[in-house]
Design an enzyme around this catalytic site. Sequence first.
Site, PDB file in Angstrom:
ATOM      1  CG  ASN A   1      -1.806  -4.913  -3.252  1.00 57.64           C
ATOM      2  OD1 ASN A   1      -1.441  -5.411  -2.198  1.00 57.64           O
ATOM      3  ND2 ASN A   1      -1.708  -3.614  -3.484  1.00 57.64           N
TER       4      ASN A   1
ATOM      5  CG  ASP B   1      -5.830  -5.059  -1.744  1.00 58.38           C
ATOM      6  OD1 ASP B   1      -4.639  -5.201  -2.050  1.00 58.38           O
ATOM      7  OD2 ASP B   1      -6.245  -5.141  -0.574  1.00 58.38           O
TER       8      ASP B   1
ATOM      9  CD  GLU C   1      -1.850  -2.312   0.718  1.00 58.00           C
ATOM     10  OE1 GLU C   1      -2.125  -2.731  -0.424  1.00 58.00           O
ATOM     11  OE2 GLU C   1      -1.344  -3.042   1.585  1.00 58.00           O
TER      12      GLU C   1
END
Length: 601
Positions: free
Chosen positions: A278, A320, A194
């Site tokens: 991801n 995701d 992230e």
Amino acid sequence: MRKVLLATFLGSAAALAVGSASANDELIKMSQNPKDWVMPAGDYANTRYSKLNQINAQNVGKLQVAWTFSTGVLRGHEGGPLIIGNMMYVHTPFPNKVYAIDLSQENKIVWKYEPKQDPNVIPVMCCDTVNRGLAYGDGKIFLHQADTTLVALDVKTGQVAWTAKNGDPGKGETGTSAPLVVKDKVLVGISGGEFGVQAHLTAYDIKTGKQAWRGYSEGPDDQILVDAEKTTALGKPIGKDSSLKTWQGDQWKIGGGATWGWISYDPELNLIYYGSGNPSTWNPKQRPGDNKWSMTVWARNPDTGLAKWVYQMTPHDEWDYDGVNEMILSDQSINGQPRKLLTHFDRNGLAYTMDRATGELLVAEKYDPKVNWTSGVDMDKNSPTYGRPKVVTQYSTEAGGEDKNTKGICPAALGTKDEQPAAYSPDTQLFYVPTNHVCMDYEPFKVSYTAGQPYVGATLSMYPPPGETHMGNFIAWDGKTGKIVWSNKEQFSVWSGALATAGGVVFYGTLEGYLKAVDAKTGKELYKFKTPSGIIGNVTTYENGGKQYVAVLSGVGGWAGIGLAAGLTDPTAGLGAVGGYAALSNYTALGGTLTVFSLPN
């Protein structure tokens, strides 16, 4: 000689310095002793299965608490303890304390390791300050700290033998995963998808901590450690620049593909298996292409890091659906033919059964009937889209585009299963899978990259599937046919790792805090006990003094419990989990406790 060394070790938990090859042989042999639990998943195959059967389906209902231990730390307690002879090694979330407990001396704390870490690492940890466990090898306990320091601790004294820096929290890289010892190397992944990191799996020398190799998830061939002609995907060579061709410009440098899940190993094939997460950002419009090799099952040689085969499950991920969940190795027959299998329950809601020697795809089926983003995987080997999921346009966040809220996608970003590991029983040839039964709305937006700052680019909300109120199921799965054998509903996601035993019992924990035992064949509930806090830890079993014990860490948190763990109230906070799990606060509160169960004397 080896038997003598092993007996000495098991009797006193003493560290014995042996050559790298025999150290690995020793670890293999130790993992075959069901009295101990010497690696994060119990064995190299990641089965989380124990041959202990003193506790069985007939008497498990009589279980009672034998002893408890407070960790002194709040937030999410993932993973579980290691048990080696009379010694137990317990870990905590940040600040990542490690306790060595002597089970033969009324659970006396023999040593404690308490690292001093910069608290600025806490806000860089996307989904709570969790740590998934410890590893043992060569007389050392290995810990991957939140600040990415890999620490080798002397098993007898807790003194630091060496440290290695695995990443840079300033860039958003953090450490949450459990290491794995293979031969003369300690393998460890990295978190930070992230934050736009270029993620990797790294091997360190077990004696010195010196880096042996590092394989990135995306980038040039020499960085991702592939051979353009010999590394295959679904049986065909991947070709030159297989990753670079699927990214726009230099986007691969901030491409994500984090490796914070579990690692398994087949000593006969000499291959390790793990998954990559991801691609960054969560806004698919900003990163055209398949974004290889994020969302991929990797099979690598542990000596060199060279990849033998890869398989990308969710090309150009739009939801995701990290591919980091464990790879469970089993030997079963499919269509009458014995196979060396790898089974993987992906976040995307599909369960994959593959030939682990070749990477051939054998089964790919939904393990929650509510999964709707795909109609299934193209299994026609002659098709140009062989092995790819068929995306349903209605649930494509790419098709919806930026600033468009695509609604009713199942599963939610935390997947049909996240990192909570499943178990496999060779007795029933079934997999026991803790699952999430959750859907989401997903709105991508344009986001700029700044090192060390969140690089997400989507707003989410989560909720149970339409018309339903429960958010989890605990299922038994037949990996040969791709079918659910039985399924138990749970009010919240099952965020605990499962344990299967030769006693015909399967254990798991719930977010409200229950340890549950169910019949392996039928799923019938045989026992439950409410621990002090929600369980996101993995159930473990061991034998000491002739008696079988079952142990589990409770301490609510993780992605599902991030609202409680971090005191968040905005429904879209915690990447959408806070609103979805708001009711959890009605059932449990923060805590950090190891609870150990046994049958009455």
